[in-house]
Scaffold this motif. Sequence first.
Motif, short mmCIF file in Angstrom:
data_model
loop_
_atom_site.label_atom_id
_atom_site.label_comp_id
_atom_site.label_asym_id
_atom_site.label_seq_id
_atom_site.Cartn_x
_atom_site.Cartn_y
_atom_site.Cartn_z
N SER A 76 0.30 -0.86 0.39
CA SER A 76 -0.10 0.26 -0.21
C SER A 76 1.04 1.37 0.33
O SER A 76 1.78 1.39 1.12
N ASP A 97 -7.83 -3.71 4.55
CA ASP A 97 -8.88 -3.23 4.78
C ASP A 97 -8.25 -1.94 5.29
O ASP A 97 -9.12 -0.55 5.23
N HIS A 99 -6.31 0.27 3.87
CA HIS A 99 -5.23 0.56 2.67
C HIS A 99 -6.97 1.55 2.72
O HIS A 99 -7.22 2.44 2.64
N THR A 100 -8.18 0.39 2.68
CA THR A 100 -9.58 1.36 2.57
C THR A 100 -9.44 2.42 3.27
O THR A 100 -9.88 3.43 3.49
N ARG A 101 -9.59 2.38 4.80
CA ARG A 101 -9.71 3.11 5.98
C ARG A 101 -8.97 4.17 5.57
O ARG A 101 -9.11 5.47 5.83
N ARG A 103 -7.94 5.21 2.35
CA ARG A 103 -8.35 6.34 1.60
C ARG A 103 -9.19 7.70 2.08
O ARG A 103 -9.34 8.52 1.28
N ASN A 104 -10.10 7.23 2.96
CA ASN A 104 -10.57 8.49 3.83
C ASN A 104 -10.22 9.01 4.65
O ASN A 104 -10.77 10.18 4.98
#
Length: 117
Positions: A76, A97, A99-101, A103-104
């Motif tokens: 990431s 997970d 990396h997805t967090r 992003r925000n």
Amino acid sequence: MTTRPRPALKSLPATPTSPRSAEPTSATSGGGAPKGVGRKAVPSSVCPGPQVGDGRRPIAWLTITAPRGATPTATSVCDCGRNLFAAGHRRVLALIDDHTRHRNLCPLRTTEERNAS
């Protein structure tokens, strides 16, 4: 025991002993393309100019490698300085997970308009 002589290499030309200038080749007659070929305009395949986008650009990348029968890995990377690596099934899933967090929460993606809403 004697060593065998090395065979001469075909692709190496003889090295010149003195420098010399390049000489133009003579024009050949009768060969090449038929008469008239190359006289018409051909559209170019080169792009006419730089592409104008909408201002968006990628800032974060998630790279996952999962070859059959091998250990999966993930990386990431973000322009904000984030650079994380994980190996193994559970750790790769956790990094996905995370990396997805990210992003925000990334400071490069959060703007005043986004925070105001």
